[in-house]
Design a protein around this motif. Sequence first.
Motif, PDB file in Angstrom:
ATOM      1  N   VAL A   4       0.838  -1.203   0.000  1.00  0.00           N
ATOM      2  CA  VAL A   4       0.000   0.000   0.000  1.00  0.00           C
ATOM      3  C   VAL A   4       0.866   1.244   0.000  1.00  0.00           C
ATOM      4  O   VAL A   4       0.658   2.189  -0.764  1.00  0.00           O
ATOM      5  N   GLU A   5       1.901   1.214   0.860  1.00  0.00           N
ATOM      6  CA  GLU A   5       2.797   2.363   0.925  1.00  0.00           C
ATOM      7  C   GLU A   5       3.510   2.568  -0.406  1.00  0.00           C
ATOM      8  O   GLU A   5       3.699   3.689  -0.863  1.00  0.00           O
ATOM      9  N   ARG A  57       3.434   5.845  -2.637  1.00  0.00           N
ATOM     10  CA  ARG A  57       4.613   6.606  -3.030  1.00  0.00           C
ATOM     11  C   ARG A  57       4.669   6.769  -4.555  1.00  0.00           C
ATOM     12  O   ARG A  57       4.945   7.840  -5.076  1.00  0.00           O
ATOM     13  N   ALA A  58       4.364   5.681  -5.258  1.00  0.00           N
ATOM     14  CA  ALA A  58       4.416   5.724  -6.726  1.00  0.00           C
ATOM     15  C   ALA A  58       3.420   6.736  -7.270  1.00  0.00           C
ATOM     16  O   ALA A  58       3.664   7.386  -8.284  1.00  0.00           O
ATOM     17  N   SER A  59       2.287   6.887  -6.583  1.00  0.00           N
ATOM     18  CA  SER A  59       1.283   7.807  -7.106  1.00  0.00           C
ATOM     19  C   SER A  59       1.667   9.254  -6.837  1.00  0.00           C
ATOM     20  O   SER A  59       1.194  10.166  -7.496  1.00  0.00           O
ATOM     21  N   VAL A  60       2.535   9.486  -5.860  1.00  0.00           N
ATOM     22  CA  VAL A  60       2.947  10.855  -5.547  1.00  0.00           C
ATOM     23  C   VAL A  60       4.150  11.264  -6.387  1.00  0.00           C
ATOM     24  O   VAL A  60       4.276  12.387  -6.844  1.00  0.00           O
ATOM     25  N   GLU A  61       5.044  10.309  -6.613  1.00  0.00           N
ATOM     26  CA  GLU A  61       6.254  10.627  -7.369  1.00  0.00           C
ATOM     27  C   GLU A  61       5.913  10.985  -8.798  1.00  0.00           C
ATOM     28  O   GLU A  61       5.053  10.370  -9.421  1.00  0.00           O
TER      29      GLU A  61
END
Lengths: 186, 467
Positions: free
Chosen positions: B9-10, B14-18
Amino acid sequence: MDIAGNPSSPLYGVGAEFASAVDLVRVAKELRAAGYESFDVFSPFPIHGMDKAVQSRRSPLGRIVFIGGLTGFLAAVALQYIPSAVIYPLIVHGKPFGFFAIPAYFPILFETTVLFSAFTAFIGLLMMIGLPRFNHPLFNWDRFKGVSADGFFAVIESRDPKFSKDETGRFLESLGGSNVTVIHED
Amino acid sequence: MAEGTLSPVEERARASVERAPLVAPGRTRGWISDYVSSIVEAKTPRWWWVAISITGTLLLVLIACTTYLVATGVGVWGNNHPVGWAWDITNFVFWIGIGHAGTLISAILFLTRQKWRTSINRAAEAMTLFAVICAAIYPTMHVGRVWMSWFLIPVPNANGIWQNFRSPLMWDAFAVLTYFLVSVLFWYTGLIPDLATLRDRATTKVRKFFYGILALGWRGGNRQWRHYEMAYLLLAGLSTPLVLSVHSVVSFDFAASVIPGWHTTIFPPYFVAGAIFGGFAMVLTILIPARAVYRPLGDLITVSHIDKMCKVLLFTGSIVGYAYLMEMFMAWYSGNPFERATFWYRATGPYWWAYALMILCNVAVPQLLWFRFFRTHVIWVFVIAMFANVGMWFERFVIVATSLTRDFLPSSWGMFHPTWVDIAMFAGTFGLFGTLFLLFIRFLPMICMFEVKAVLPSANPDSGGKL
């Protein structure tokens, strides 16, 4: 040290190649700290923070362009006022030339201001960076061609009061420069 | 926390924010210079000859039609009473609108620090120039006696006549001319460092001379860069209000008249949004094939770039949709019977199909771009962009034709029928546009190399950049 150009012609300066943008910023700071004034750093793209490193002042181009824009604005005022009010007065929208007709003159005032500003920016830029100039001592240095691909260079000019061919070359080398080269004018 | 200890999930969070990298990982400065220059330096590919023979033929059609028109008279077009402005003004607005995306990408996205613009701005700006050239043909020809078009320029003449500076058509002449000249300056300023790259790589004498002259002797020192960056910023700052003004002025051609359906204050923002919409569609229309032909360009013009352009397309398409609704609402709310009749006629009259096509292409189809799937699959993007291209042409046609075919008096009602010259000339302008663009791809770097290098992570001294 390598030699670029005709060794019998006057000396232009000493240059060296560096590995990266980070290095070049460091070198620029060091050169400043060592008291060099007439030097320049060359890179394939403008490096963020370099102006601060070489302590250059803000480019005065903005002020020049303001004057250009003002000239354009005044030119458009004259261009529209003189025919519309003096030489060839027309009544349009039921209004003669006068205060209440002024909004209809805005578009051309604006466009002409932008036109003059843009030309001033372009011509001003060329004048400030001394272009077009098709021949330059740096073009004698073969490796310098890399500057437009991925090379980073620093060149100290011989007119710098602190310049001395050997010492300056050694200094560039001590900063991590490779291919230190003496560049001649022709 | 070490990478390995992240929960799925984390990791997904993270991938969606980067942000996706602007240039595919592993592509270095050297590669960018080598690859982009190689497009210009390599032997002319066969597809290029095929493509230019098609566009060149269309260009000849344009030249032939123009010659025929000048020799015969403007009556060879279908324009007649009551539709005095027909395809020519439609095409003029269509082409000039396309240009706007180029300036938006090069200037407005520059001021708003949208770094993804760097890999598409050169081609988009080139598109601007070529589109403006195509656009300029129409009003020039529409004056009828083309050799008199210098009367637009305010210079003393033997007749002692002066221009009416309060006419939107005069504003238009100033706006379009300024737009073209400023766009040329902006484009050329951006080209100088890249022309220097081509000069430095040149192996033949002709190339050395050609690019050497054009590069003006650029050396890339900080003494040059600092003024250069300022000039670029200033040109961007000047182009931003300019581009907004140009299509506003174009809309004044309509809005400053008293014709129902034209005389509205919504026109300037509506036209500007439409121009950006249509322009982005055209940018996608030309970049997606270019990217397919030169595969490695996909590492510079990534799917993430396409995705962002699609978002602009969706946003501006929705503004345009809002404007269509607002026009309808205002026609009803104004209580003006002529205004109401015009809009009723637009949607239900004999041109209903054009209106419906416009709504379908500009408002309905782009809504697909809400879905990530459609934004990231280039084939779909291309199809949607094609819809937008068609839709924007029909928007201008609807505006021009429906208002003119139904005037205040039933005695001045009539339909518009294009002639073969109308059709052939419109096809011909695509030939001109395509030819210019193919020449551009062949002889100039189609990606702004120095700007792309500057957005590589290694370019930023603060990143501790390696490479």
